[in-house]
Design a protein around this motif. Structure first.
Motif, PDB file in Angstrom:
ATOM      1  N   THR A 156     -16.988 -11.616  40.593  1.00 23.20           N
ATOM      2  CA  THR A 156     -16.426 -11.500  39.239  1.00 23.20           C
ATOM      3  C   THR A 156     -17.046 -10.372  38.409  1.00 23.20           C
ATOM      4  O   THR A 156     -16.300  -9.588  37.811  1.00 23.20           O
ATOM      5  N   PRO A 157     -18.383 -10.245  38.343  1.00 25.07           N
ATOM      6  CA  PRO A 157     -18.917  -9.154  37.506  1.00 25.07           C
ATOM      7  C   PRO A 157     -18.410  -7.779  37.957  1.00 25.07           C
ATOM      8  O   PRO A 157     -18.009  -6.965  37.128  1.00 25.07           O
ATOM      9  N   LEU A 158     -18.407  -7.542  39.278  1.00 25.42           N
ATOM     10  CA  LEU A 158     -17.990  -6.234  39.791  1.00 25.42           C
ATOM     11  C   LEU A 158     -16.499  -5.994  39.542  1.00 25.42           C
ATOM     12  O   LEU A 158     -16.110  -4.989  38.947  1.00 25.42           O
ATOM     13  N   ILE A 159     -15.680  -6.928  39.992  1.00 27.41           N
ATOM     14  CA  ILE A 159     -14.229  -6.732  39.862  1.00 27.41           C
ATOM     15  C   ILE A 159     -13.841  -6.785  38.376  1.00 27.41           C
ATOM     16  O   ILE A 159     -12.933  -6.086  37.931  1.00 27.41           O
ATOM     17  N   GLY A 160     -14.564  -7.605  37.613  1.00 22.51           N
ATOM     18  CA  GLY A 160     -14.280  -7.726  36.175  1.00 22.51           C
ATOM     19  C   GLY A 160     -14.479  -6.399  35.464  1.00 22.51           C
ATOM     20  O   GLY A 160     -13.618  -5.963  34.685  1.00 22.51           O
ATOM     21  N   CYS A 161     -15.603  -5.727  35.736  1.00 21.59           N
ATOM     22  CA  CYS A 161     -15.871  -4.441  35.071  1.00 21.59           C
ATOM     23  C   CYS A 161     -14.893  -3.373  35.545  1.00 21.59           C
ATOM     24  O   CYS A 161     -14.398  -2.575  34.746  1.00 21.59           O
ATOM     25  N   LEU A 162     -14.602  -3.370  36.852  1.00 22.55           N
ATOM     26  CA  LEU A 162     -13.659  -2.372  37.392  1.00 22.55           C
ATOM     27  C   LEU A 162     -12.284  -2.537  36.733  1.00 22.55           C
ATOM     28  O   LEU A 162     -11.666  -1.564  36.286  1.00 22.55           O
ATOM     29  N   MET A 163     -11.839  -3.781  36.656  1.00 28.24           N
ATOM     30  CA  MET A 163     -10.500  -4.042  36.135  1.00 28.24           C
ATOM     31  C   MET A 163     -10.451  -3.929  34.608  1.00 28.24           C
ATOM     32  O   MET A 163      -9.416  -3.582  34.042  1.00 28.24           O
ATOM     33  N   PHE A 164     -11.564  -4.205  33.946  1.00 26.09           N
ATOM     34  CA  PHE A 164     -11.618  -4.010  32.487  1.00 26.09           C
ATOM     35  C   PHE A 164     -11.403  -2.524  32.172  1.00 26.09           C
ATOM     36  O   PHE A 164     -10.602  -2.162  31.305  1.00 26.09           O
ATOM     37  N   GLY A 165     -12.105  -1.673  32.925  1.00 28.39           N
ATOM     38  CA  GLY A 165     -11.935  -0.231  32.745  1.00 28.39           C
ATOM     39  C   GLY A 165     -10.494   0.177  32.987  1.00 28.39           C
ATOM     40  O   GLY A 165      -9.920   0.975  32.249  1.00 28.39           O
ATOM     41  N   ASN A 166      -9.871  -0.428  34.028  1.00 28.36           N
ATOM     42  CA  ASN A 166      -8.491  -0.070  34.345  1.00 28.36           C
ATOM     43  C   ASN A 166      -7.520  -0.571  33.273  1.00 28.36           C
ATOM     44  O   ASN A 166      -6.537   0.114  32.952  1.00 28.36           O
ATOM     45  N   LEU A 167      -7.813  -1.736  32.703  1.00 26.55           N
ATOM     46  CA  LEU A 167      -6.952  -2.249  31.625  1.00 26.55           C
ATOM     47  C   LEU A 167      -7.016  -1.321  30.411  1.00 26.55           C
ATOM     48  O   LEU A 167      -5.997  -1.048  29.771  1.00 26.55           O
ATOM     49  N   LEU A 168      -8.241  -0.819  30.107  1.00 28.93           N
ATOM     50  CA  LEU A 168      -8.380   0.124  28.988  1.00 28.93           C
ATOM     51  C   LEU A 168      -7.477   1.337  29.220  1.00 28.93           C
ATOM     52  O   LEU A 168      -6.835   1.846  28.317  1.00 28.93           O
ATOM     53  N   ARG A 169      -7.408   1.774  30.478  1.00 30.30           N
ATOM     54  CA  ARG A 169      -6.618   2.953  30.826  1.00 30.30           C
ATOM     55  C   ARG A 169      -5.114   2.684  30.705  1.00 30.30           C
ATOM     56  O   ARG A 169      -4.367   3.494  30.171  1.00 30.30           O
ATOM     57  N   GLU A 170      -4.696   1.510  31.224  1.00 30.79           N
ATOM     58  CA  GLU A 170      -3.264   1.261  31.365  1.00 30.79           C
ATOM     59  C   GLU A 170      -2.594   0.635  30.158  1.00 30.79           C
ATOM     60  O   GLU A 170      -1.382   0.737  30.012  1.00 30.79           O
ATOM     61  N   CYS A 171      -3.374  -0.034  29.293  1.00 33.53           N
ATOM     62  CA  CYS A 171      -2.702  -0.767  28.213  1.00 33.53           C
ATOM     63  C   CYS A 171      -2.080   0.175  27.172  1.00 33.53           C
ATOM     64  O   CYS A 171      -1.154  -0.199  26.459  1.00 33.53           O
ATOM     65  N   GLY A 172      -2.598   1.379  27.090  1.00 31.43           N
ATOM     66  CA  GLY A 172      -1.952   2.387  26.242  1.00 31.43           C
ATOM     67  C   GLY A 172      -2.248   2.273  24.756  1.00 31.43           C
ATOM     68  O   GLY A 172      -1.721   3.058  23.962  1.00 31.43           O
ATOM     69  N   VAL A 173      -3.066   1.326  24.344  1.00 26.17           N
ATOM     70  CA  VAL A 173      -3.344   1.183  22.911  1.00 26.17           C
ATOM     71  C   VAL A 173      -4.814   1.462  22.557  1.00 26.17           C
ATOM     72  O   VAL A 173      -5.175   1.424  21.382  1.00 26.17           O
TER      73      VAL A 173
END
Lengths: 379, 72
Positions: free
Chosen positions: A229-246
């Motif tokens: 969870t910590p690893l995938i969580g940080c990776l995917m958090f970064g990706n959400l920042l990129r993709e959410c567009g806001v």
């Protein structure tokens, strides 16, 4: 030596420190002159230089490198922060267009487990030739994740004695992917197979899917392999920042400021862990040899599944893209693109290979979590 | 001449320790093999489920109407 020996560094130079100073010079030279992963090798080389100056005290208790190591590596904060930056940099669209490539990512993690088994066999498991405990063997195996932050995270969580060597091996072999992979791929795939063209992707991926992907991935991976969870969580958090567009400002900060600052701190700290007495052991050399074996096994397993997919899909999958299941992004994709073009000048595989490569990024994080979950159960 | 009891005890002890250490080594490597097999199985299971969910999401939240026309 007398009193001079207490304040003159060169009077206290040991052969180990001398060798490490030479190694630090080689690392800095590789980074600057040969441009081999300069972003990492220059800080690592410099950290190594600082930590091996006798009486300098940079890496000794209370020294600034020791403090950084305590704060960022032993707490696992640096690799996690790096993952936010990596997540914000990665475009998962090529993977989402061909989601089946995640299976290639899964197969290419075999190098981790195969190498773990071999290291344990040579160590405490059977032959007792080297001082490799179960945790050390697992940490050595994780070099096969071809992912620096995952290697650091697993090696420090399992408290391996070889954490510094493992991290240096993981980063240096990532840079050596263009040397390690081509002979293996050529040996396993005929020219006809390498020339195989793949159909282009069906269409664009919707914004909704791109936003849902990081959230769903965290839920699925977190619920099934919670240690990841910590690893995938940080990776995917970064990706959400990129993709959410806001939150473009945050996405850019993660890609640039955060990633750059943590890379500097992480590099110099890892270099600081390379003190001569700790680093110059027969086991360290074996760690490097096992690292090459891990990368090779990854490639072999990925290509084998690629071949199976090629047969099952009626030759719609080029087996070479299996080699991209390791997460050495984007070096691995470039290798496959180059080999594809060599076999057929009209065979552009970059996007398909990038799909497998980004899938490998997710798979390697899951593999790290799985290792952290299983090893304590058998200790 | 029959073996003396303390010599027999020594031999038995050595044999016991040898057998025990072989057994322990075998069990250690068996554990390592379990880690390999379980590890790969879990990775394929987790990523297989993720693949299934992503295919589903791709169908449910894929490009619609205007977006699909743009793609074409």
């Amino acid at each position: 030596m007398g009193a001079a020996g207490e304040f003159l560094g060169f009077l206290n130079l040991t052969w180990q420190a001398t060798v490490m100073l030479v190694i630090s010079g080689v690392l800095i030279w590789l980074g600057i002159a040969k441009k081999v992963e300069p972003v990492l090798l220059v800080p690592i080389g410099f950290g190594c230089l600082l930590s091996n100056i006798p009486l300098g005290g940079a890496a000794e208790e209370g020294g600034f490198l020791a403090v950084l190591s305590e704060a960022g590596i032993h707490t696992e904060i640096f690799p996690l922060l790096i993952f936010i930056g990596i997540g914000a940099m990665i475009d998962f669209e090529p993977f989402l267009q061909r989601p089946y490539t995640i299976l290639l990512g899964a197969a290419a993690q075999f190098g981790i487990f195969g190498t773990f088994f071999l290291a344990y066999l040579l160590g405490d498991g059977w032959l007792h030739l080297l001082d490799f405990s179960l945790q050390d063997a697992a940490s050595i195996g994780i070099i096969g994740s071809a992912d620096g932050p995952t290697s650091i995270y697993v090696a420090t969580t399992l408290q391996s004695k070889y954490a510094a060597a493992i991290v240096v091996a993981a980063y240096s072999y990532m840079a050596m992917v263009p040397i390690i992979q081509p002979p293996i791929i050529k040996a396993m795939c005929s020219k006809e197979e390498r020339a195989l063209k793949m159909p282009s992707a069906a269409g664009k991926i919707s914004q909704r899917t791109k936003i849902l992907f990081p959230i769903i991935t965290v839920l699925v991976v977190g619920l099934l392999a919670p240690k990841a969870t910590p690893l995938i969580g940080c990776l995917m958090f970064g990706n959400l920042l990129r993709e959410c567009g806001v939150v473009e400002r945050l996405s850019l900060a993660a890609q640039n400021e955060l990633a750059n600052i943590v890379t500097i701190l992480l590099g110099i700290t890892v270099g600081g862990m390379m003190s001569g007495t700790e680093f110059l052991r027969p086991e360290t050399i074996l760690v490097f040899i096992l690292g090459i074996i891990a990368f090779s096994l990854d490639t072999v397993a990925g290509v084998l599944l690629g071949k199976l997919m090629c047969v099952l899909s009626g030759k719609k999958v080029n087996p070479m893209i299996g080699a991209c299941g390791i997460s050495a992004f984007p070096m691995s994709s470039r290798v496959v693109q180059k080999l594809g073009l060599e076999a057929n000048p009209y065979n552009h595989l970059l996007m398909q290979a990038a799909g497998a490569n980004t899938a490998g990024q997710v798979a390697s994080v899951v593999a790290g979590g799985v290792m952290l979950m299983l090893v304590p159960m058998f200790v | 001449m029959p073996a003396r009891p303390n010599a027999l005890t020594a031999i038995t002890t050595v044999l016991y320790h040898h057998t025990n250490s072989v057994r322990q080594e075998r069990s250690r490597m068996l554990n390592a093999l379990w880690i390999v097999l379980l590890g790969m199985a879990i990775i394929f299971a987790v990523l297989g489920i993720l693949l299934a969910v992503m295919i589903l999401i791709g169908k449910l939240a894929g490009p619609r109407g205007k977006e699909e026309k743009e793609n074409k």
